[in-house]
Motif scaffolding. Sequence first.
Motif, PDB file in Angstrom:
ATOM      1  N   PHE A   1       0.849  -1.189   0.000  1.00  0.00           N
ATOM      2  CA  PHE A   1       0.000   0.000   0.000  1.00  0.00           C
ATOM      3  C   PHE A   1       0.885   1.239   0.000  1.00  0.00           C
ATOM      4  CE2 PHE A   1       0.749  -1.216   4.369  1.00  0.00           C
ATOM      5  CZ  PHE A   1       0.922  -0.023   5.060  1.00  0.00           C
ATOM      6  N   ILE A   2       0.409   2.280  -0.684  1.00  0.00           N
ATOM      7  CA  ILE A   2       1.162   3.529  -0.829  1.00  0.00           C
ATOM      8  C   ILE A   2       0.653   4.549   0.180  1.00  0.00           C
ATOM      9  CG2 ILE A   2       1.707   5.452  -2.363  1.00  0.00           C
ATOM     10  CD1 ILE A   2       1.523   3.542  -4.710  1.00  0.00           C
ATOM     11  N   THR A   3       1.587   5.126   0.935  1.00  0.00           N
ATOM     12  CA  THR A   3       1.240   6.138   1.926  1.00  0.00           C
ATOM     13  C   THR A   3       2.017   7.423   1.655  1.00  0.00           C
ATOM     14  OG1 THR A   3       2.988   5.481   3.466  1.00  0.00           O
ATOM     15  CG2 THR A   3       0.874   4.366   3.664  1.00  0.00           C
ATOM     16  N   GLN A   4       1.422   8.534   2.036  1.00  0.00           N
ATOM     17  CA  GLN A   4       2.098   9.816   1.877  1.00  0.00           C
ATOM     18  C   GLN A   4       3.236   9.978   2.884  1.00  0.00           C
ATOM     19  OE1 GLN A   4      -0.384  13.229   1.010  1.00  0.00           O
ATOM     20  NE2 GLN A   4       0.706  14.477   2.508  1.00  0.00           N
ATOM     21  N   HIS A   5       3.117   9.358   4.045  1.00  0.00           N
ATOM     22  CA  HIS A   5       4.031   9.530   5.175  1.00  0.00           C
ATOM     23  C   HIS A   5       4.451   8.138   5.646  1.00  0.00           C
ATOM     24  CE1 HIS A   5       4.053  10.795   9.748  1.00  0.00           C
ATOM     25  NE2 HIS A   5       5.265  10.551   9.305  1.00  0.00           N
TER      26      HIS A   5
ATOM     27  N   GLU B   1       2.253   0.048 -12.395  1.00  0.00           N
ATOM     28  CA  GLU B   1       2.667  -1.335 -12.616  1.00  0.00           C
ATOM     29  C   GLU B   1       1.861  -2.300 -11.756  1.00  0.00           C
ATOM     30  OE1 GLU B   1       6.669  -4.144 -12.073  1.00  0.00           O
ATOM     31  OE2 GLU B   1       6.834  -1.957 -12.056  1.00  0.00           O
ATOM     32  N   HIS B   2       1.570  -1.887 -10.536  1.00  0.00           N
ATOM     33  CA  HIS B   2       0.863  -2.769  -9.607  1.00  0.00           C
ATOM     34  C   HIS B   2      -0.639  -2.472  -9.543  1.00  0.00           C
ATOM     35  CE1 HIS B   2       5.066  -3.212  -8.308  1.00  0.00           C
ATOM     36  NE2 HIS B   2       4.691  -4.387  -7.828  1.00  0.00           N
ATOM     37  N   LYS B   3      -1.095  -1.594 -10.420  1.00  0.00           N
ATOM     38  CA  LYS B   3      -2.521  -1.288 -10.525  1.00  0.00           C
ATOM     39  C   LYS B   3      -3.109  -0.844  -9.188  1.00  0.00           C
ATOM     40  CE  LYS B   3      -3.107  -4.442 -14.423  1.00  0.00           C
ATOM     41  NZ  LYS B   3      -3.815  -5.631 -14.969  1.00  0.00           N
ATOM     42  N   VAL B   4      -2.385   0.039  -8.529  1.00  0.00           N
ATOM     43  CA  VAL B   4      -2.839   0.588  -7.251  1.00  0.00           C
ATOM     44  C   VAL B   4      -4.010   1.546  -7.496  1.00  0.00           C
ATOM     45  CG1 VAL B   4      -2.187   2.016  -5.274  1.00  0.00           C
ATOM     46  CG2 VAL B   4      -0.555   0.354  -6.211  1.00  0.00           C
TER      47      VAL B   4
ATOM     48  N   ILE C   1      -2.684   8.787 -11.847  1.00  0.00           N
ATOM     49  CA  ILE C   1      -2.850   7.368 -12.171  1.00  0.00           C
ATOM     50  C   ILE C   1      -4.326   6.956 -12.189  1.00  0.00           C
ATOM     51  CG2 ILE C   1      -0.603   6.830 -11.172  1.00  0.00           C
ATOM     52  CD1 ILE C   1      -2.090   5.618  -8.780  1.00  0.00           C
ATOM     53  N   GLY C   2      -5.233   7.905 -11.989  1.00  0.00           N
ATOM     54  CA  GLY C   2      -6.650   7.576 -11.998  1.00  0.00           C
ATOM     55  C   GLY C   2      -7.093   6.806 -10.783  1.00  0.00           C
ATOM     56  N   ALA C   3      -6.449   7.044  -9.650  1.00  0.00           N
ATOM     57  CA  ALA C   3      -6.813   6.375  -8.402  1.00  0.00           C
ATOM     58  C   ALA C   3      -7.545   7.362  -7.497  1.00  0.00           C
ATOM     59  CB  ALA C   3      -5.565   5.844  -7.705  1.00  0.00           C
ATOM     60  N   LYS C   4      -7.927   6.905  -6.324  1.00  0.00           N
ATOM     61  CA  LYS C   4      -8.552   7.794  -5.345  1.00  0.00           C
ATOM     62  C   LYS C   4      -7.599   7.975  -4.164  1.00  0.00           C
ATOM     63  CE  LYS C   4     -11.122   4.245  -2.723  1.00  0.00           C
ATOM     64  NZ  LYS C   4     -10.690   3.038  -3.471  1.00  0.00           N
ATOM     65  N   ALA C   5      -7.785   9.060  -3.438  1.00  0.00           N
ATOM     66  CA  ALA C   5      -7.019   9.306  -2.219  1.00  0.00           C
ATOM     67  C   ALA C   5      -7.921   9.009  -1.027  1.00  0.00           C
ATOM     68  CB  ALA C   5      -6.526  10.749  -2.171  1.00  0.00           C
ATOM     69  N   ALA C   6      -7.349   8.363  -0.016  1.00  0.00           N
ATOM     70  CA  ALA C   6      -8.121   8.004   1.176  1.00  0.00           C
ATOM     71  C   ALA C   6      -7.243   8.172   2.411  1.00  0.00           C
ATOM     72  CB  ALA C   6      -8.628   6.562   1.079  1.00  0.00           C
ATOM     73  N   VAL C   7      -7.890   8.265   3.555  1.00  0.00           N
ATOM     74  CA  VAL C   7      -7.175   8.506   4.809  1.00  0.00           C
ATOM     75  C   VAL C   7      -6.693   7.201   5.421  1.00  0.00           C
ATOM     76  CG1 VAL C   7      -7.411   9.278   7.210  1.00  0.00           C
ATOM     77  CG2 VAL C   7      -8.372  10.650   5.349  1.00  0.00           C
ATOM     78  N   LEU C   8      -5.417   7.190   5.824  1.00  0.00           N
ATOM     79  CA  LEU C   8      -4.864   6.180   6.714  1.00  0.00           C
ATOM     80  C   LEU C   8      -4.239   6.982   7.853  1.00  0.00           C
ATOM     81  CD1 LEU C   8      -4.693   3.086   6.831  1.00  0.00           C
ATOM     82  CD2 LEU C   8      -2.352   3.267   5.973  1.00  0.00           C
TER      83      LEU C   8
ATOM     84  N   SER D   1     -10.149  -2.431   2.346  1.00  0.00           N
ATOM     85  CA  SER D   1     -10.751  -1.962   1.103  1.00  0.00           C
ATOM     86  C   SER D   1      -9.687  -1.798   0.020  1.00  0.00           C
ATOM     87  CB  SER D   1     -11.472  -0.649   1.353  1.00  0.00           C
ATOM     88  OG  SER D   1     -11.990  -0.106   0.152  1.00  0.00           O
ATOM     89  N   ALA D   2      -8.586  -1.125   0.360  1.00  0.00           N
ATOM     90  CA  ALA D   2      -7.548  -0.855  -0.643  1.00  0.00           C
ATOM     91  C   ALA D   2      -6.835  -2.125  -1.084  1.00  0.00           C
ATOM     92  CB  ALA D   2      -6.530   0.126  -0.070  1.00  0.00           C
ATOM     93  N   LEU D   3      -6.624  -3.057  -0.169  1.00  0.00           N
ATOM     94  CA  LEU D   3      -5.840  -4.260  -0.490  1.00  0.00           C
ATOM     95  C   LEU D   3      -6.681  -5.332  -1.171  1.00  0.00           C
ATOM     96  CD1 LEU D   3      -3.684  -4.512   2.762  1.00  0.00           C
ATOM     97  CD2 LEU D   3      -3.016  -3.614   0.521  1.00  0.00           C
ATOM     98  N   ASN D   4      -7.958  -5.109  -1.269  1.00  0.00           N
ATOM     99  CA  ASN D   4      -8.829  -6.078  -1.944  1.00  0.00           C
ATOM    100  C   ASN D   4      -9.430  -5.517  -3.224  1.00  0.00           C
ATOM    101  OD1 ASN D   4      -8.900  -8.563  -0.274  1.00  0.00           O
ATOM    102  ND2 ASN D   4      -9.615  -7.170   1.322  1.00  0.00           N
ATOM    103  N   GLU D   5      -8.956  -4.371  -3.688  1.00  0.00           N
ATOM    104  CA  GLU D   5      -9.475  -3.771  -4.920  1.00  0.00           C
ATOM    105  C   GLU D   5      -8.980  -4.552  -6.141  1.00  0.00           C
ATOM    106  OE1 GLU D   5      -9.993   0.933  -3.794  1.00  0.00           O
ATOM    107  OE2 GLU D   5      -7.985   0.182  -4.203  1.00  0.00           O
TER     108      GLU D   5
END
Length: 367
Positions: free
Chosen positions: A258-262, A302-305, A326-333, A363-367
Amino acid sequence: MKFRIHHLAILSLSALLIAAGCGNNNASNSSTTTNASGAAEATALPESTKLNIKVSFYPIYEFTKNVAGDLADVEALIPAGIEPHDWEPTAQDMAEISDADMLIYNGAGMEGWVDQVLESISGTPLITVEASKGLDIMEGTEEEEADHHHEEGEHAHEEGEHAHEEGEHAHEEGEHAHEEGEHAHEEHSHDHGGLDPHVWLNPTLAIQEVRNIEAALAAAAPEHAEDFKTNADAYVAKLEQLDQEFKDGLKDTKRKDFITQHAAFGYLAKQYGLTQVPIAGLSPEQEPSAANMSKIVEFAKEHKVKTIFFETLVSSSVADTIAKEIGAKAAVLNPIEGLTEEDRSQNLDYLGIMRQNLEALKSALNE
């Protein structure tokens, strides 16, 4: 009411408190004294007297309050809604710390102001407790990023020098870029010293912090040791349940990265077999380099995040930029470094926010 420690029945707990003093074993910051035989000694508080405890920021407040219950007045130094990485105590904060019986902080470099504060009030009977003492602290990822910023600044400076032949304005831009590189390098030197302090985001490590706090409170007020143990046991049971929920919820996800800003979720990722891919380093204010942004975009494609995580208390602009590209959404972690007004209005606490994090990850890891 201020009190002084004069008798300590359990030497190992005394050693914990002394070692917890800012991580430098400075005896002048410890409230314990020794008798002729070398054993530490202290007296119990009157039962009518509550411990006056200052804590650094929200997770430590939550853990301490659950252990202390009604037997202590617990107050966080860093207000709700304030990002704690760059917070510095005011003169009033210093006075309140000096007047307290105990200061409890996370440690591992999270509170960069602690060393200076304790040095300035050396000699007071303040008990200092580093909640992360004895935990396996991981190295962070910030130094490489900060150094990369510095190199970019140097390169831009050289370009500016070259452009000076064509115009003074270009030279000034190069100087400015050089200063930004220097600033990024300096920011690293004031951050966590290369250590990752975010241990509270792993419920099993949060349990260890709770037990460290329990031991410290029991040493300070031994007549209430059983009460502190009862309170700690009850809260640890909740943390153990939380840990099990994370294990069950994340064990069979479609993806593990998973990709995080921080870069705050290294301990959580390690505990549950995940891989954190941070856009920037440990400091939430750190701006990622263009090269690193490009790498993250490439990885995401590449990983279709489909989800880029950002956090509360800081701007989501970096995550938004990558998500848009990349056409993704941003969400809070949520790194739970402080409660927002929205959190408070919803009566959310550490456990509630951690469960929100679990749902966001599932949710993010099962998309």
